[in-house]
Write a protein that holds these residues in place. Structure first.
Motif, PDB file in Angstrom:
ATOM      1  N   SER A 190      -3.039   3.646  -3.906  1.00 35.14           N
ATOM      2  CA  SER A 190      -3.549   2.635  -2.627  1.00 35.14           C
ATOM      3  C   SER A 190      -2.593   1.337  -3.057  1.00 35.14           C
ATOM      4  CB  SER A 190      -5.092   2.275  -2.747  1.00 35.14           C
ATOM      5  OG  SER A 190      -5.628   1.764  -3.919  1.00 35.14           O
ATOM      6  N   ASP A 204      -5.953  -5.831   1.915  1.00 31.45           N
ATOM      7  CA  ASP A 204      -6.560  -5.482   0.780  1.00 31.45           C
ATOM      8  C   ASP A 204      -7.993  -5.695   0.663  1.00 31.45           C
ATOM      9  OD1 ASP A 204      -7.388  -5.278  -2.109  1.00 31.45           O
ATOM     10  OD2 ASP A 204      -6.271  -6.944  -2.768  1.00 31.45           O
ATOM     11  N   HIS A 226       0.790  -1.273   0.051  1.00 28.32           N
ATOM     12  CA  HIS A 226       0.007   0.031   0.043  1.00 28.32           C
ATOM     13  C   HIS A 226       0.802   1.295   0.051  1.00 28.32           C
ATOM     14  CE1 HIS A 226      -3.347   2.748   0.998  1.00 28.32           C
ATOM     15  NE2 HIS A 226      -4.049   1.771   1.005  1.00 28.32           N
ATOM     16  N   THR A 240      -0.941  -4.778   5.076  1.00 27.28           N
ATOM     17  CA  THR A 240      -2.113  -4.292   5.194  1.00 27.28           C
ATOM     18  C   THR A 240      -3.099  -4.953   4.528  1.00 27.28           C
ATOM     19  OG1 THR A 240      -1.439  -3.205   2.959  1.00 27.28           O
ATOM     20  CG2 THR A 240      -1.154  -1.767   5.051  1.00 27.28           C
ATOM     21  N   LYS A 254       0.349   4.332   0.759  1.00 29.22           N
ATOM     22  CA  LYS A 254       0.100   5.335   1.878  1.00 29.22           C
ATOM     23  C   LYS A 254       1.110   5.328   2.693  1.00 29.22           C
ATOM     24  CE  LYS A 254      -3.113   6.790   5.044  1.00 29.22           C
ATOM     25  NZ  LYS A 254      -4.750   6.704   5.721  1.00 29.22           N
TER      26      LYS A 254
END
Length: 504
Positions: free
Chosen positions: A160, A204, A151, A202, A153
C-alpha cells in the motif's frame, strides 16, 4: 523441500520499467545526456535497503540526509557519525514505527529534527506541473532531493503506502526513476510522472489526508547546537499550541504591569509536562581506555556549546527568570516537572540509557537497562577552562558498558545560577536556561496583546532577538522555527499546515 518466505517480486512492467533493463539503461543514458541526473550519483552512493518492512520512510530519509552530508552530531557506531534508521526516533518511538509505519507528517518532522530544510506538499496543495518542476529542480542538483509518498496499487505492485526518493527524470518520456528502498521487493524503476502523481493523489487511511512529496535540502542556518524542542513526549502538541496560540490570548485578557507578572501568568498556566518540551543536548561517547582524553573535535563542540550557555545567562531575561524562580511565585510549586530535573547525576543516568541504545543501534524494545555508579570530574580542555565529564556504567543483560557524557558548563556566581547549587561556580544547563531560551523563541506577535504600553516596550526589549550575539541568535531562531513547525506538523491538523515556506 519447502522454502519459507518470499524472494523478491516480479516488477509489473508496464507500467514500470526496470532500471537495469535495456529500456531502463537507455532512459538513464538519455537523461544523463540532458542533465537530469544531477542528484542521482549522490543518492546512489548512499542507497540503502530499509531494514524493516515498515521503515520505508526512515530509510528514504536516512539515504537523503547522508547524500546531503548533513552531520547528525552524534555517533552511529564506533567513532563514526552517520544517519541510520535507528537514529530517526525523535518524533515516534522506533517500536511504534516498526508496528505502524510512518505518516507523511512524521517524516517531515523527522527531517526537521535531523537538521534538514523541508518543503512539503500534499497533492491538494500542488499540481502535477508544480510537481514536475520540483522533480526537474532536484534531479538537476546535488543540493536538493525529493521523496515521494505514494500508493503502490497504482503501479500494479503489491503493498500500500510507500516512501522512496526520486533519482532522475527523463524529459522525452516524462518519466521519473524511483529508487525503491524496499530493494528486497522491487528494483529501482522508471514510472510516468502522470502515474506517480496519481499514486500520490490517494488518501492515507491512517490520517485521512492525501499523500504528496517533499523537497529535502541543507539548511542555510546552523542547526541547534545546545537546545532543541522535544516532540517525543505525548503532550508536545498541546505544549506547542499553548505557547503559539494560548499565550497571546492570556496576555490580552490580563491587566499586567510588570515583567514578573507576565512570567508568573505564563508559568501558572503551563500544560502538564511542559518542562520536557525543551531540552539541552548532551553528547554521549564510549569510555576511552585512558578514561579522560577528549579529541580536538569534542573540545571544539563543547567550547561552542559553553559559549551559547554563557550568552543565555548574560541576557536580561535570564536574570528575571532566575529571580522569579526564587520568588514566592516559583514554578516549582505548581509544576515540579519543570524545575526538579537539574541534578547532574540524575540527568546523566537518563542520558546513559538513551546513549547506550543509540550506540548499540537498538530501539529499546524489550531491553532492560540499568545505570550504575556515576562520577563527575572536571577536565582542562581549552585555554585552561574546565570542562565537565560525567562517567557512568550501563548494565544490560549482564553486560557492562562504560559511557561518558560531555557536559557544557559556564562559570557563574552563586547568586545567579538559579540551579540550587549555591556554592558552585561551574554550572551545567538548568531549568532556568531552558525556560529562558524557550521564551526567547516565542514569535514576536506573542506579546502584542499586552495593554500597558510601557510594559510592552520593556517586554519587546527583553525578548528581542536582534541584539542577541550571532551564535545565540541562530540558536533562538532555530527553536522558533521548530516551535512554529511542530504546531503545524501533526497529521490531524488542517491541510494548510504544509505551507512551510515561511517556516524554513
Amino acid at each position: 523441500m519447502a522454502l519459507a518466505g518470499l524472494y523478491r517480486r516480479t516488477l509489473p512492467s508496464p507500467p514500470a520499467i526496470d532500471f537495469a533493463s535495456l529500456d531502463g539503461k537507455q532512459l538513464f543514458a538519455e537523461a544523463l545526456q540532458s542533465g537530469n541526473v544531477g542528484g542521482f550519483f549522490k543518492l546512489i552512493s548512499y542507497f540503502q535497503t530499509q531494514s524493516e518492512p515498515a521503515y520505508c520512510g526512515l530509510a528514504s530519509l536516512a539515504m537523503v540526509l547522508n547524500a546531503l552530508a548533513i552531520d547528525p552530531g552524534r555517533k552511529w557506531k564506533g567513532p563514526w557519525r552517520w544517519f541510520d534508521e535507528s537514529m530517526l526516533d525523535c518524533c515516534e518511538p522506533l517500536e511504534k514505527i516498526k508496528a505502524e509505519g510512518t505518516t507523511f507528517g512524521q517524516v517531515i518532522c523527522l527531517a526537521q529534527c535531523a537538521g534538514a530544510k523541508v518543503e512539503a506538499f500534499r497533492t491538494a496543495q500542488s499540481t502535477i506541473n508544480d510537481f514536475r518542476n520540483h522533480v526537474i529542480k532536484c534531479t538537476n542538483s546535488e543540493d536538493c532531493h525529493l521523496i515521494t509518498s505514494y500508493h503502490r496499487k497504482i503501479f500494479k505492485q503489491t503493498g500500500s503506502g510507500h516512501f522512496s526518493p526520486i533519482g532522475a527524470y527523463h524529459a522525452g518520456s516524462d518519466m521519473v526513476l524511483i529508487l525503491d528502498v524496499a530493494r528486497f521487493k522491487y528494483p529501482p524503476h522508471w514510472v510516468p510522472v502522470s502515474l506517480l502523481w496519481q499514486a500520490m493523489d490517494t488518501i492515507d487511511a491512517a490520517t485521512g489526508y492525501r499523500r504528496g512529496y517533499m523537497l529535502i535540502s541543507r539548511p542555510q542556518e546552523a542547526p541547534s547546537l545546545l537546545y532543541t524542542l522535544n516532540c517525543r513526549q505525548e503532550s508536545w502538541l498541546s505544549t506547542a499550541k499553548y505557547f503559539v496560540d494560548d499565550v497571546p490570548l492570556l496576555l490580552q485578557s490580563e491587566d499586567l504591569k510588570t515583567v514578573p507578572q507576565v512570567l508568573s501568568l505564563l508559568f501558572q498556566h503551563l500544560p502538564a509536562n511542559a518542562g520536557d518540551f525543551v531540552a539541552w543536548i548532551a553528547e554521549v561517547r564510549r569510555r576511552e581506555e585512558d578514561g579522560s582524553s577528549l579529541s580536538v573535535e569534542e573540545k571544539g563542540r563543547l567550547a561552542i556549546k559553553e559559549r551559547v550557555l554563557q550568552e543565555v545567562r548574560e541576557t536580561k531575561l535570564f536574570k528575571f527568570v532566575t529571580e522569579w524562580s526564587f520568588s514566592g511565585g516559583s514554578c516549582c510549586r505548581n509544576e515540579p516537572s519543570v524545575c526538579d530535573k537539574d541534578s547532574l547525576p540524575e540527568i546523566a543516568a537518563s542520558v546513559y540509557c538513551q546513549g547506550a541504545e543509540l550506540l548499540n543501534s537498538r530501539d529499546g524494545a524489550n531491553q532492560e537497562l540499568c545505570c550504575r555508579g556515576t562520577s563527575i570530574e572536571s577536565l582542562r580542555a581549552k585555554e585552561d577552562l574546565p570542562m565537565t565529564l560525567v562517567s557512568g556504567k550501563v548494565v544490560s543483560g549482564g553486560r557492562e558498558q562504560l559511557l561518558d557524557v560531555l557536559v557544557p558548563i559556564s562559570l557563574a556566581n552563586s547568586s545567579s545560577s538559579g540551579s540550587g547549587l549555591h556554592n558552585s561556580t561551574e554550572i551545567h544547563p538548568t531549568t532556568n536556561d531552558l525556560l529562558t531560551v524557550l521564551l526567547l523563541a516565542l514569535p514576536y506577535h506573542t506579546w502584542l496583546g499586552i495593554k500597558d504600553e510601557r510594559l510592552l516596550a520593556k517586554i519587546q526589549d527583553f525578548f528581542s532577538t536582534e541584539n542577541l550575539p550571532d551564535i545565540l541568535q541562530e540558536e533562538v531562531l532555530h527553536l522558533r522555527r521548530q516551535l512554529q513547525f511542530l504546531r503545524r506538523c501533526k497529521d490531524k491538523e488542517a491541510d494548510d499546515y504544509l505551507v512551510l515556506a515561511s517556516l524554513t
